[in-house]
Design a protein around this motif. Structure first.
Motif, mmCIF file in Angstrom:
data_model
loop_
_atom_site.group_PDB
_atom_site.id
_atom_site.type_symbol
_atom_site.label_atom_id
_atom_site.label_comp_id
_atom_site.label_asym_id
_atom_site.label_seq_id
_atom_site.Cartn_x
_atom_site.Cartn_y
_atom_site.Cartn_z
ATOM 1 N N UNK A 42 -11.554 -34.915 -5.864
ATOM 2 C CA UNK A 42 -12.216 -35.525 -7.031
ATOM 3 C C UNK A 42 -13.150 -36.652 -6.603
ATOM 4 N N UNK A 43 -12.767 -37.401 -5.565
ATOM 5 C CA UNK A 43 -13.641 -38.483 -5.087
ATOM 6 C C UNK A 43 -14.873 -37.891 -4.405
ATOM 7 N N UNK A 44 -14.683 -36.807 -3.667
ATOM 8 C CA UNK A 44 -15.822 -36.148 -3.010
ATOM 9 C C UNK A 44 -16.780 -35.590 -4.063
ATOM 10 N N UNK A 45 -16.230 -35.168 -5.193
ATOM 11 C CA UNK A 45 -17.068 -34.584 -6.250
ATOM 12 C C UNK A 45 -17.899 -35.646 -6.963
ATOM 13 N N UNK A 46 -17.447 -36.905 -6.875
ATOM 14 C CA UNK A 46 -18.162 -37.952 -7.608
ATOM 15 C C UNK A 46 -19.423 -38.395 -6.880
ATOM 16 N N UNK A 66 -12.784 -29.199 5.518
ATOM 17 C CA UNK A 66 -12.855 -28.427 4.280
ATOM 18 C C UNK A 66 -13.710 -29.172 3.238
ATOM 19 N N UNK A 67 -13.371 -30.420 2.963
ATOM 20 C CA UNK A 67 -14.091 -31.173 1.922
ATOM 21 C C UNK A 67 -15.550 -31.421 2.304
ATOM 22 N N UNK A 68 -15.804 -31.550 3.617
ATOM 23 C CA UNK A 68 -17.171 -31.893 4.044
ATOM 24 C C UNK A 68 -18.164 -30.760 3.764
ATOM 25 N N UNK A 69 -17.671 -29.562 3.463
ATOM 26 C CA UNK A 69 -18.582 -28.451 3.149
ATOM 27 C C UNK A 69 -19.026 -28.449 1.695
ATOM 28 N N UNK A 70 -18.522 -29.363 0.904
ATOM 29 C CA UNK A 70 -18.937 -29.458 -0.514
ATOM 30 C C UNK A 70 -20.280 -30.188 -0.577
ATOM 31 N N UNK A 71 -21.207 -29.646 -1.391
ATOM 32 C CA UNK A 71 -22.598 -30.140 -1.378
ATOM 33 C C UNK A 71 -22.806 -31.358 -2.293
ATOM 34 N N UNK A 72 -22.053 -32.415 -1.980
ATOM 35 C CA UNK A 72 -22.234 -33.695 -2.682
ATOM 36 C C UNK A 72 -22.541 -34.762 -1.636
ATOM 37 N N UNK A 73 -23.087 -35.927 -2.045
ATOM 38 C CA UNK A 73 -23.574 -36.894 -1.046
ATOM 39 C C UNK A 73 -22.502 -37.539 -0.172
ATOM 40 N N UNK A 74 -21.282 -37.692 -0.652
ATOM 41 C CA UNK A 74 -20.282 -38.456 0.116
ATOM 42 C C UNK A 74 -20.087 -37.852 1.503
ATOM 43 N N UNK A 75 -20.215 -38.698 2.521
ATOM 44 C CA UNK A 75 -19.981 -38.270 3.903
ATOM 45 C C UNK A 75 -18.490 -38.406 4.173
ATOM 46 N N UNK A 76 -17.857 -37.292 4.549
ATOM 47 C CA UNK A 76 -16.393 -37.270 4.715
ATOM 48 C C UNK A 76 -16.033 -37.330 6.194
ATOM 49 N N UNK A 77 -15.072 -38.246 6.529
ATOM 50 C CA UNK A 77 -14.543 -38.273 7.907
ATOM 51 C C UNK A 77 -13.022 -38.319 7.870
ATOM 52 N N UNK A 78 -12.404 -37.574 8.773
ATOM 53 C CA UNK A 78 -10.942 -37.548 8.836
ATOM 54 C C UNK A 78 -10.440 -38.432 9.969
ATOM 55 N N UNK A 79 -9.322 -39.104 9.761
ATOM 56 C CA UNK A 79 -8.712 -39.994 10.766
ATOM 57 C C UNK A 79 -7.229 -39.642 10.825
ATOM 58 N N UNK A 80 -6.799 -39.143 11.981
ATOM 59 C CA UNK A 80 -5.437 -38.626 12.089
ATOM 60 C C UNK A 80 -4.555 -39.532 12.951
ATOM 61 N N UNK A 81 -3.394 -39.900 12.435
ATOM 62 C CA UNK A 81 -2.429 -40.643 13.244
ATOM 63 C C UNK A 81 -2.671 -42.137 13.235
ATOM 64 N N UNK A 82 -1.574 -42.872 13.518
ATOM 65 C CA UNK A 82 -1.590 -44.342 13.409
ATOM 66 C C UNK A 82 -2.660 -44.985 14.291
#
Ligand SMILES: NC(=O)c1ccc[n+]([C@@H]2O[C@H](COP(=O)([O-])OP(=O)(O)OC[C@H]3O[C@@H](n4cnc5c(N)ncnc54)[C@H](O)[C@@H]3O)[C@@H](O)[C@H]2O)c1
Ligand SMILES: O=C(O)C[C@H](O)C(=O)O
Length: 336
Positions: A42-46, A66-82
């Motif tokens: 929902x945040x990626x869609x906004x 997965x989310x980064x393939x949605x055609x909205x402006x938000x640039x998505x980055x994943x951060x895994x682990x402490x």
């Protein structure tokens, strides 16, 4: 259909300007979970979000790809682990925390304390290092104790600002609108109602006397609806029969609250949300009431709405439980 979320339809998304003064960086901690994934969607869609950082101890590379393939402006980055928590939070303006374990049937929210207190403590410590000015929304249960935990950690770090730390109780309001809309024959989107207090059982105080449009239910129905709102989380836990608690409705509610914070940061006026915050409105030092939000968090606590006799009874029942939950959170930080 998404009016309460204020997320744009595709056309709005495509025409949205991403100039630098419009940048808002949002981090979700617990982004791979049952709430975290649909909330991040929902945040990626906004169109209001320009950078979306997804932190979890598992699965964030997949969720982010997965989310980064949605055609909205938000640039998505994943951060895994402490080891990547600090990078995930660096300069975030809004941090939403649904990290931690959910209830199973027969458990109270307080039964989650032993596991989730440490999760919230560690994320709050990372917030103090990387984004002390962020507006922080805590979804993790028990919310009544987790907000005091985060607050004490930030105090210890010397960067506590009570106006920036929120326990997310929006789901109680979303539920109240849904149940009252159904009972009164109104479109739930036209219903507004403050739900004050905390976020567990008797600490959830729906104020049907303040409902708009006004409702005129018999006393027995007011009692039945109030109890259903207080126990709605348990209704979902029972229905999910061991597979967790509310995730989709919480993602909807969490996105609404997060986007209200984003809109406030962007300078939109008169954004009112109820949330569980540091408070001097009652004897409980944390309490949810309607708040006017601004770029620095709480601009004005609008205080206690007018309560009828039934609601005063609910308030009286809530205070001792709230005080116990708050003390437990504060003592945890003192000892750990
Ligand atoms: N405030 C509310 O109204 C509300 C509503 C529903 C659920 N909740 C609470 O939200 C929390 C999450 O629920 P869920 O259904 O998404 O659970 P979930 O188990 O599906 O997801 C939790 C996620 O948190 C991650 N996690 C665990 N420890 C972590 C850590 N130290 N750092 C970062 N991530 C960590 C897990 O890997 C998982 O992906 C629970 O505590 C639940 O009780 C609150
Ligand atoms: O009930 C739960 O454990 C989750 C959440 O607090 C809810 O209200 O749905």
């Amino acid at each position: 259909m998404f009016s309460r979320l204020s997320i744009g339809v595709a056309q709005v998304v495509r025409t949205f300007s991403t100039s630098s003064q419009n940048n808002v960086k949002v981090a979700v901690c617990g982004a791979s979970g049952g709430i975290g994934q649909p909330l991040s969607l929902l945040l990626k869609q906004s169109p209001l979000v320009t950078q979306l950082h997804l932190y979890d101890i598992v699965h964030t590379p997949g969720v982010a790809a997965d989310l980064s393939h949605i055609d909205t402006p938000a640039v998505v980055r994943g951060f895994n682990g402490a080891d990547n928590l600090d990078a995930a939070l660096k300069d975030a303006q809004v941090v939403i925390i649904p990290a931690g374990v959910p209830r199973k049937p027969g458990m109270t929210r307080d039964d989650l304390f032993n596991t989730n207190a440490g999760v919230v403590r560690d994320i709050a410590a990372a917030i103090s290092r990387n984004c002390p000015k962020a507006l922080v929304g805590i979804i993790t249960n028990p919310v009544n104790s987790c907000v005091p935990i985060a607050s004490e950690v930030l105090k210890k770090a010397g960067c506590y600002d009570a106006n920036r730390i929120f326990g997310v109780s929006t789901l109680d309001i979303v539920r109240a609108c849904a149940f009252i809309g159904e009972a009164a024959g109104h479109n739930p989107l036209d219903v507004t109602i403050p739900v004050i207090g905390g976020h567990s059982g008797v600490t959830i105080i729906p104020l049907l006397s303040n409902c708009k449009p006004a409702v005129n239910f018999p006393e027995s129905q007011v009692k039945q609806l109030s109890e259903r709102i207080q126990e709605a989380g348990t209704e979902v836990v029972k229905a999910k029969a061991g597979a967790g608690s509310a995730t989709l409705s919480m993602a909807y509610a969490g996105a609404r609250f997060a986007l209200s914070l984003v809109r406030a940061i962007k300078g939109e006026k008169n954004i009112i949300e109820c949330a569980y915050v540091r408070s001097n409105v009652t004897e409980a030092t944390y309490f949810s009431t309607p708040l006017r939000l601004g770029p620095n968090g709480i601009e004005e606590n609008l205080g206690l709405p007018k309560l009828n006799a039934f609601e005063q009874g609910l308030l009286k029942a809530a205070i001792p439980e709230l005080k116990t939950n708050i003390k437990k959170g504060e003592e945890f930080v003192l000892k750990n």
